[in-house]
Design an enzyme around this catalytic site. Structure first.
Site, PDB file in Angstrom:
ATOM      1  N   CYS A  30     -74.392 -35.377  53.925  1.00 29.13           N
ATOM      2  CA  CYS A  30     -74.082 -34.937  52.560  1.00 29.13           C
ATOM      3  C   CYS A  30     -75.213 -34.029  52.085  1.00 29.13           C
ATOM      4  O   CYS A  30     -76.098 -33.662  52.866  1.00 29.13           O
ATOM      5  CB  CYS A  30     -73.914 -36.160  51.650  1.00 29.13           C
ATOM      6  SG  CYS A  30     -73.236 -35.763  50.012  1.00 29.13           S
ATOM      7  N   LYS A  60     -65.418 -49.978  44.802  1.00 21.18           N
ATOM      8  CA  LYS A  60     -64.795 -49.592  43.545  1.00 21.18           C
ATOM      9  C   LYS A  60     -63.878 -50.669  42.974  1.00 21.18           C
ATOM     10  O   LYS A  60     -63.136 -51.317  43.689  1.00 21.18           O
ATOM     11  CB  LYS A  60     -63.974 -48.322  43.748  1.00 21.18           C
ATOM     12  CG  LYS A  60     -64.782 -47.052  43.569  1.00 21.18           C
ATOM     13  CD  LYS A  60     -64.097 -45.868  44.210  1.00 21.18           C
ATOM     14  CE  LYS A  60     -62.773 -45.561  43.549  1.00 21.18           C
ATOM     15  NZ  LYS A  60     -62.905 -44.900  42.235  1.00 21.18           N
ATOM     16  N   HIS A  85     -79.061 -40.745  52.786  1.00 21.52           N
ATOM     17  CA  HIS A  85     -79.503 -41.757  51.814  1.00 21.52           C
ATOM     18  C   HIS A  85     -80.836 -42.362  52.209  1.00 21.52           C
ATOM     19  O   HIS A  85     -81.481 -43.020  51.414  1.00 21.52           O
ATOM     20  CB  HIS A  85     -78.463 -42.871  51.687  1.00 21.52           C
ATOM     21  CG  HIS A  85     -77.137 -42.357  51.221  1.00 21.52           C
ATOM     22  ND1 HIS A  85     -76.118 -42.071  52.101  1.00 21.52           N
ATOM     23  CD2 HIS A  85     -76.688 -42.038  49.999  1.00 21.52           C
ATOM     24  CE1 HIS A  85     -75.082 -41.616  51.416  1.00 21.52           C
ATOM     25  NE2 HIS A  85     -75.410 -41.577  50.146  1.00 21.52           N
TER      26      HIS A  85
HETATM   27  N1  GLN Z   1     -72.353 -29.567  47.757  1.00 18.10           N
HETATM   28  C1  GLN Z   1     -72.738 -30.798  47.186  1.00 18.10           C
HETATM   29  C2  GLN Z   1     -74.185 -31.118  47.530  1.00 18.10           C
HETATM   30  O1  GLN Z   1     -74.608 -30.797  48.580  1.00 18.10           O
HETATM   31  C3  GLN Z   1     -71.861 -31.926  47.680  1.00 18.10           C
HETATM   32  C4  GLN Z   1     -72.177 -33.224  47.002  1.00 18.10           C
HETATM   33  C5  GLN Z   1     -71.236 -34.349  47.377  1.00 18.10           C
HETATM   34  O2  GLN Z   1     -70.515 -34.292  48.319  1.00 18.10           O
HETATM   35  N2  GLN Z   1     -71.259 -35.422  46.637  1.00 18.10           N
HETATM   36  O3  GLN Z   1     -74.896 -31.714  46.772  1.00 18.10           O
HETATM   37 ZN    ZN Z   2     -71.086 -35.476  50.147  1.00 16.49          ZN
END
Ligand code: GLN
Ligand code: ZN
Length: 757
Positions: A729, A115, A697
């Site tokens: 994620c 960033k 990812h």
């Molecule tokens: N709950 C969101 C998802 O699963 C969380 C996204 C994130 O942390 N950027 O997409």
């Molecule tokens: Zn996330």
């Protein structure tokens, strides 16, 4: 006469033309000449927009990122890029690992991205080693200068300053990067000499590190740099932005340059000091139009405030936006269906340039010269100040009633966990996911048709429910313990909620560059936030009706809503955050009432809001954590609150993370080999943690053994009873064909771990 200029202008084009041209080139669908030609058009338009200013900025255009441009300019692209390729292709290799698919090449590791100060813009981190050498590669840069001159532009080239350039980079061999400065300065000097030959008088040189807490060696580096560059046959305008100068104030004033730019929005209280320390011969450029938000400036107020400064400084006063306009959308005129009342309060990059010229004209020629413009501005400002859509009595009254009490759970975690355990009866190493499942074309299409009115709500609801059915069925098959509904109905975790809250509006073309060709369109918070009705309850209730397993309710937290929006400038960020917190608190309680007893409140952007200076961190963390707690903590002991954060830097904020007091936190960890948990361990983090066990990812399917070994490492740091098993994620960017085997593997790993226990 006052001189007007801007530190930079958005480079993406009014309708994101650059993005589409870049991506077509990368896909191998267009020639480099096509890309170059669109880029030239954008530059020309940008200079045209700046015609009303005294200078037009050159060198702010970029095919990816201006820090990477600087690496190219000083001959410091990573060595692994392929040197037999044209310069622009090497540049793209450094940026993204590969250039156009049509070019024969061996992919390389892309440079790291991070960033840019406290913005949502990301730059490519320069790489250094003790033996790094620099060499001027000015062809492209100088070609822009010539191109500008051919178009009759009064060019003021901009450069990232040598000291900030080094400061922003990373030493790959642990050598002290600041030692590279003497090797870099001759390259800058040579470039400045060439610019002088092109007939350039003023060069803008950015040293934004002057608004950070600088150690002695960096202060010395600045001295050394400008003592050397001062000899160049051009005038240097040293620019600082995003903050105040504080202990660097004298240094910034006294560095031997012909001018200094300060961000007077962030350093309002320093203006007097700067003026008194500024040598008599120096120009002061005041950044008076906010380059970080989307609001009209109160021009009458600004003219009144500037008049005495103008009297004192005369021709030495320059005016500009506070920082580059890179961080705001391009043109409000593109917004044809924006709420007219709110639109009247807004100003994007094009409009900010107009504001600047009005102020300069009022000061140079007297207010009468722009009487109509000033009157119109006064009207807009007054309308916003008094609008009942901005200031709502119901919201204000509610705020009055907020006590510290509502930020606390009834019982401490140690007690809650027993009740929750009894209620949910989850196994050891419970498995879950972070919320989203693949956003298929089917989902996107349905959402788009619904937006366009081609699907009515019942039809749309039916399609989304079918997606929820699928998500629940897949999760049951896989054998997960805590399920999610999959977030099919959400296009974006902030937009989805913002659209249902009062006080928010959404632009159509309000894009801002985030990195490379990626842009974001932050929603705009214009007024007091209120939630007219429940936002997620029906979807989650529907999902819960399909299964006996618990389904998590999924919400975005107040701090993330705030940090990913353009926010009001008429009250502190903390005040807006508190309004968001109350609105989402109501949603949490509605979910609970509907029988949803596990609720996740995502705070993906909590860390992003940290101020530039460490000294200001605690204050931010205090109110941010309080807002989260107000959102989360109005529930019964048996209700389990989760939060999620997808980054991997907790070292310096662990105390605040613990203070959030979520029953469970899920975090990104897979790429850090669980070492990230050391800090949770050292802090004796008391609640439950779900360290991500695979990188979402990547399309690769993890192996059972790999996940088990990660969890074993986790259990060395956190008692196994407090560990969850989940991905890093959400899974919305993946395909079901990848998600399913990955989750099966994850569940299998959890089962084996339980047996071992
Ligand atoms: N709950 C969101 C998802 O699963 C969380 C996204 C994130 O942390 N950027 O997409
Ligand atoms: Zn996330």
């Amino acid at each position: 006469m006052i001189t007007t200029h801007t530190l930079g202008f958005p480079r993406i084009g009014k309708k994101r033309e650059l993005k589409f041209a870049q991506e077509a080139y990368w896909r191998g669908e267009s020639m480099v000449a096509d890309l170059e030609s669109i880029a030239a058009t954008i530059r020309q338009q940008n200079w045209q927009s700046q015609k009303k200013l005294d200078f037009q900025t050159v060198g702010d255009f970029s095919f990816y990122d201006h820090v990477l441009d600087t690496s190219l300019l000083v001959g410091n692209l990573p060595k692994r890029t392929q040197s037999d390729l044209p310069e622009l292709d090497q540049y793209f290799q450094a940026a993204r690992g590969q250039t156009s698919k049509a070019v024969e090449q061996t992919p390389v590791a892309a440079a790291e991205m991070t960033k840019w100060f406290d913005t949502n813009y990301h730059y490519l981190v320069p790489e250094f080693a003790a033996d790094t050498d620099f060499e001027l590669h000015a062809n492209r840069y100088l070609s822009y200068v010539r191109e500008a001159k051919q178009q009759g532009v009064n060019a003021k080239p901009v450069l990232l300053g040598p000291v900030s350039y080094i400061w922003l980079g990373k030493s790959k061999d642990d050598s002290n990067k600041v030692d590279l400065l003497p090797k870099l300065l001759p390259v800058y000097s040579a470039l400045l000499a060439q610019l002088a030959e092109e007939g350039i008088e003023w060069v803008q040189i950015d040293e934004p590190i002057l608004v950070t807490e600088l150690e002695d060696d960096w202060q010395q580096a600045l001295n050394q740099a400008y003592l050397a560059l001062n000899k160049a046959p051009v005038k240097l305008l040293l620019t600082t932005y995003f903050g105040s100068l504080k202990t660097n104030l004298r240094l910034a004033c006294e560095l031997p340059t012909a001018g200094l730019h300060i961000d007077t929005l962030n350093a309002a209280e320093e203006v007097v000091d700067v003026i008194s320390h500024l040598p008599e011969n120096k120009v002061l450029s005041m950044g008076v139009i906010n380059g970080r938000n989307v609001w009209k400036t109160d021009l009458n107020d600004l003219v009144a405030g500037l008049a005495p400064i103008h009297n004192r400084l005369g021709d030495r006063l320059w005016l500009a936006p506070s920082c580059s306009l890179l961080h705001v959308p391009v043109d409000l005129n593109s917004e044809t269906d924006l709420d007219a009342e709110v639109k009247d309060w807004l100003s994007f990059a094009e409009q900010k340039l107009e504001e600047l010229t009005i102020v300069a004209t009022a000061l140079n020629e007297g207010r009468d010269a722009v009487a109509a413009e000033l009157a119109a501005n006064a009207k807009s400002i007054a309308a916003r100040q008094t609008s009942s859509r901005v200031h709502r009595n119901d919201v204000q009254q509610r705020l009055q009633s907020v006590t510290d009490d509502i930020a606390n759970r009834q019982q401490p975690y140690a007690e809650r966990t027993k009740l929750q355990q009894a209620k949910f009866n989850l196994p050891m190493y419970p498995t879950t996911t972070i919320g989203s499942f693949p956003q298929t074309t089917e989902i996107r299409q349905a959402r788009q048709m619904f937006r366009k009115g081609e699907l009515d709500f019942p039809a749309y609801q039916g399609k989304m429910q079918a997606q929820i059915q699928r998500a629940i069925a897949e999760q049951e098959q896989v054998g997960l313990d805590v399920l999610v509904h999959g977030e099919a109905e959400r296009n974006d975790m902030v937009e989805y909620f913002g659209e249902q809250l009062e006080g928010y509006i959404f632009s159509r073309f309000g894009w801002v560059q985030s990195y490379g060709s990626r842009c974001v369109k932050p929603p705009i918070i214009f007024g007091d936030i209120a939630r007219p009705k429940a936002m997620t309850v029906d979807w989650i209730k529907y999902a819960q009706s399909l299964t006996d397993k618990p389904v998590k309710g999924m919400l975005t937290g107040p701090v993330t809503m705030l940090n990913w929006s353009f926010v009001r400038d008429d009250q502190p960020r903390s005040a807006t955050c508190l309004q968001l917190a109350l609105a989402i608190r109501d949603e949490v309680q509605d979910l609970e009432k509907a029988g949803v007893n596990i609720i996740q409140i995502d705070e993906a952007a909590l860390r992003e809001g940290l101020p530039l200076r460490r000294a200001e961190w605690q204050d931010y963390l205090n109110w941010a954590v309080r807002c989260f707690r107000i959102t989360a903590n109005g529930v019964e002991n048996e209700t389990q609150i989760h939060t999620h954060m997808c980054y991997s830097e907790f070292n310096d904020i662990i105390e605040s993370i613990a203070a959030m007091d979520a029953d469970v936190i899920t975090i990104e960890t897979s790429r850090s080999d669980m070492e990230l948990l050391d800090v949770f361990n050292a802090f004796s983090y008391p609640n439950e943690i779900g360290p991500g066990v695979y990188d979402i990812h990547s399309p690769n399917i993890p192996k059972v053994e790999y996940i088990k070994s990660l969890m074993e490492k986790a259990a060395q740091r956190i008692p196994a009873e407090r560990l969850w098993v989940n991905p890093d994620c959400g899974l919305k960017t993946r395909q079901w064909a990848e998600v399913k085997p990955a989750l099966q593997t994850m569940v299998e790993a959890a089962k084996q771990l339980r047996q071992q226990h």
